[in-house]
Design a protein around this motif. Structure first.
Motif, PDB file in Angstrom:
ATOM      1  N   LEU A  56      -0.479   8.954   0.708  1.00  0.00           N
ATOM      2  CA  LEU A  56      -1.862   9.038   1.179  1.00  0.00           C
ATOM      3  C   LEU A  56      -2.710   9.907   0.260  1.00  0.00           C
ATOM      4  O   LEU A  56      -3.892   9.637   0.045  1.00  0.00           O
ATOM      5  CB  LEU A  56      -1.895   9.601   2.606  1.00  0.00           C
ATOM      6  CG  LEU A  56      -1.312   8.701   3.700  1.00  0.00           C
ATOM      7  CD1 LEU A  56      -1.320   9.433   5.034  1.00  0.00           C
ATOM      8  CD2 LEU A  56      -2.093   7.396   3.813  1.00  0.00           C
ATOM      9  N   TYR A  74       0.798  -1.220   0.000  1.00  0.00           N
ATOM     10  CA  TYR A  74       0.000   0.000   0.000  1.00  0.00           C
ATOM     11  C   TYR A  74       0.835   1.275   0.000  1.00  0.00           C
ATOM     12  O   TYR A  74       0.280   2.363  -0.092  1.00  0.00           O
ATOM     13  CB  TYR A  74      -0.965  -0.012   1.184  1.00  0.00           C
ATOM     14  CG  TYR A  74      -2.025  -1.080   1.034  1.00  0.00           C
ATOM     15  CD1 TYR A  74      -3.142  -0.876   0.228  1.00  0.00           C
ATOM     16  CD2 TYR A  74      -1.885  -2.308   1.673  1.00  0.00           C
ATOM     17  CE1 TYR A  74      -4.109  -1.860   0.069  1.00  0.00           C
ATOM     18  CE2 TYR A  74      -2.847  -3.303   1.518  1.00  0.00           C
ATOM     19  CZ  TYR A  74      -3.950  -3.072   0.707  1.00  0.00           C
ATOM     20  OH  TYR A  74      -4.897  -4.065   0.548  1.00  0.00           O
ATOM     21  N   THR A  79       2.771   5.546   4.681  1.00  0.00           N
ATOM     22  CA  THR A  79       1.890   6.603   5.204  1.00  0.00           C
ATOM     23  C   THR A  79       2.437   8.005   4.935  1.00  0.00           C
ATOM     24  O   THR A  79       2.073   8.950   5.639  1.00  0.00           O
ATOM     25  CB  THR A  79       1.680   6.419   6.719  1.00  0.00           C
ATOM     26  OG1 THR A  79       2.964   6.417   7.384  1.00  0.00           O
ATOM     27  CG2 THR A  79       0.956   5.119   7.020  1.00  0.00           C
ATOM     28  N   SER A  80       3.302   8.143   3.963  1.00  0.00           N
ATOM     29  CA  SER A  80       3.776   9.488   3.614  1.00  0.00           C
ATOM     30  C   SER A  80       2.615  10.301   3.054  1.00  0.00           C
ATOM     31  O   SER A  80       1.653   9.746   2.503  1.00  0.00           O
ATOM     32  CB  SER A  80       4.905   9.402   2.577  1.00  0.00           C
ATOM     33  OG  SER A  80       4.415   8.925   1.339  1.00  0.00           O
ATOM     34  N   TRP A  81       2.706  11.617   3.153  1.00  0.00           N
ATOM     35  CA  TRP A  81       1.608  12.460   2.675  1.00  0.00           C
ATOM     36  C   TRP A  81       1.401  12.284   1.178  1.00  0.00           C
ATOM     37  O   TRP A  81       0.270  12.304   0.694  1.00  0.00           O
ATOM     38  CB  TRP A  81       1.894  13.931   3.003  1.00  0.00           C
ATOM     39  CG  TRP A  81       3.022  14.530   2.202  1.00  0.00           C
ATOM     40  CD1 TRP A  81       4.339  14.632   2.562  1.00  0.00           C
ATOM     41  CD2 TRP A  81       2.924  15.102   0.886  1.00  0.00           C
ATOM     42  NE1 TRP A  81       5.074  15.225   1.566  1.00  0.00           N
ATOM     43  CE2 TRP A  81       4.236  15.527   0.522  1.00  0.00           C
ATOM     44  CE3 TRP A  81       1.876  15.307  -0.005  1.00  0.00           C
ATOM     45  CZ2 TRP A  81       4.512  16.128  -0.698  1.00  0.00           C
ATOM     46  CZ3 TRP A  81       2.148  15.904  -1.233  1.00  0.00           C
ATOM     47  CH2 TRP A  81       3.449  16.311  -1.561  1.00  0.00           C
TER      48      TRP A  81
END
Length: 272
Positions: free
Chosen positions: A60, A52, A55-57
């Protein structure tokens, strides 16, 4: 003048939200098509185990690093060339194409046209899937990696076959989107203001020819030629075509006005 079904202020608010959500909705079927195909072929244990991307901006917001998590290198090393090509084929040619066909069906559905917000969202969903097709054919057809690279390597075919045969088809779909789907959006949502029509058109062109055309892969990577000189040339060509397309598709152009008149004379479902 008939009343616009989505007010200009609300249109400005929902447009970036719909673009973002439709991008998400278009990406996941593509990646799952890869993964599920690998699972059906016995080349993956869990069909839902995607990478996936963290969770870096950037991930995301744009799903920048998402991946199907299929080990193509292992398959090629084991001589499973056809299976590797089939897994690569499944993403754009099953996942994305099926989503595009679904979007086409929904945009032509009279019940959907009675719900302006749903119709407007599907319009952007359709553009996202069209963009994903354009991103692969012709933009990244000659790239050594990625879906098309794995297809041509696995099936031992020339990328020129993909470029020519797929390129004509994608060109037709792009032409139909801008000459039929876009004017139909104006009519269905009763958008008569030329400024609003121009705004939607410009955003559509920039997204398709700029973002999906891969221009970020030229300006924001250390080696733009890593994907090949032809790929780099196609990305730049796509980007520089943006002003010309905007000029051709400007709502006040005579041929665009004639197209809208022809659509206006066709029967249409009544909006609630």
């Amino acid at each position: 003048m008939t009343r616009q079904t989505i007010t200009p202020f609300i249109l400005i608010i929902v447009t970036p939200v719909f673009i973002w959500l439709s991008h998400y909705l278009a990406v996941f079927p593509h990646e799952y098509a890869h993964s599920i195909t690998a699972w059906l072929l016995g080349e993956k244990e869990n069909p839902f185990a995607l990478d996936y991307g963290g969770t870096s901006w950037k991930n995301l917001l744009l799903l920048w690093n998402i991946d199907e998590n299929v080990d193509y290198n292992r398959m090629f090393d084991q001589g499973l060339d056809f299976q590797a090509g089939l897994c690569a084929f499944a993403g754009p040619d099953l996942g994305t194409v099926l989503m595009f066909l679904l979007g086409s069906f929904l945009l032509d559905n009279s019940r959907v046209k009675r719900h302006p917000y749903g119709y407007y969202f599907i319009f952007w969903f359709q553009l996202m899937n069209l963009g994903n097709l354009y991103d692969y054919v012709p933009i990244r057809t000659f790239s050594p990696g990625g879906d098309i690279g794995n297809i041509v390597r696995g099936w031992h075919i020339s990328p020129w076959w993909v470029f020519v045969l797929g390129g004509y088809w994608v060109a037709y779909l792009i032409g139909r989107f801008f000459t039929r789907t876009l004017p139909e959006l104006y009519r269905t949502l009763r958008i008569e203001c030329k400024a609003q029509q121009a705004g939607i058109m410009v955003v559509s062109v920039v997204l398709l020819m700029g973002w999906f055309g891969g221009i970020l892969g030229v300006f924001y990577v250390d080696d733009p030629l890593a994907s090949g000189e032809i790929t780099c040339f196609l990305k730049i060509t796509s980007f520089v075509s943006i002003p010309g397309l905007i000029w051709l598709l400007w709502p006040s152009c005579r041929w665009m006005q004639e197209m809208q008149v022809r659509l206006h004379n066709e029967p249409q479902a009544t909006l609630s």
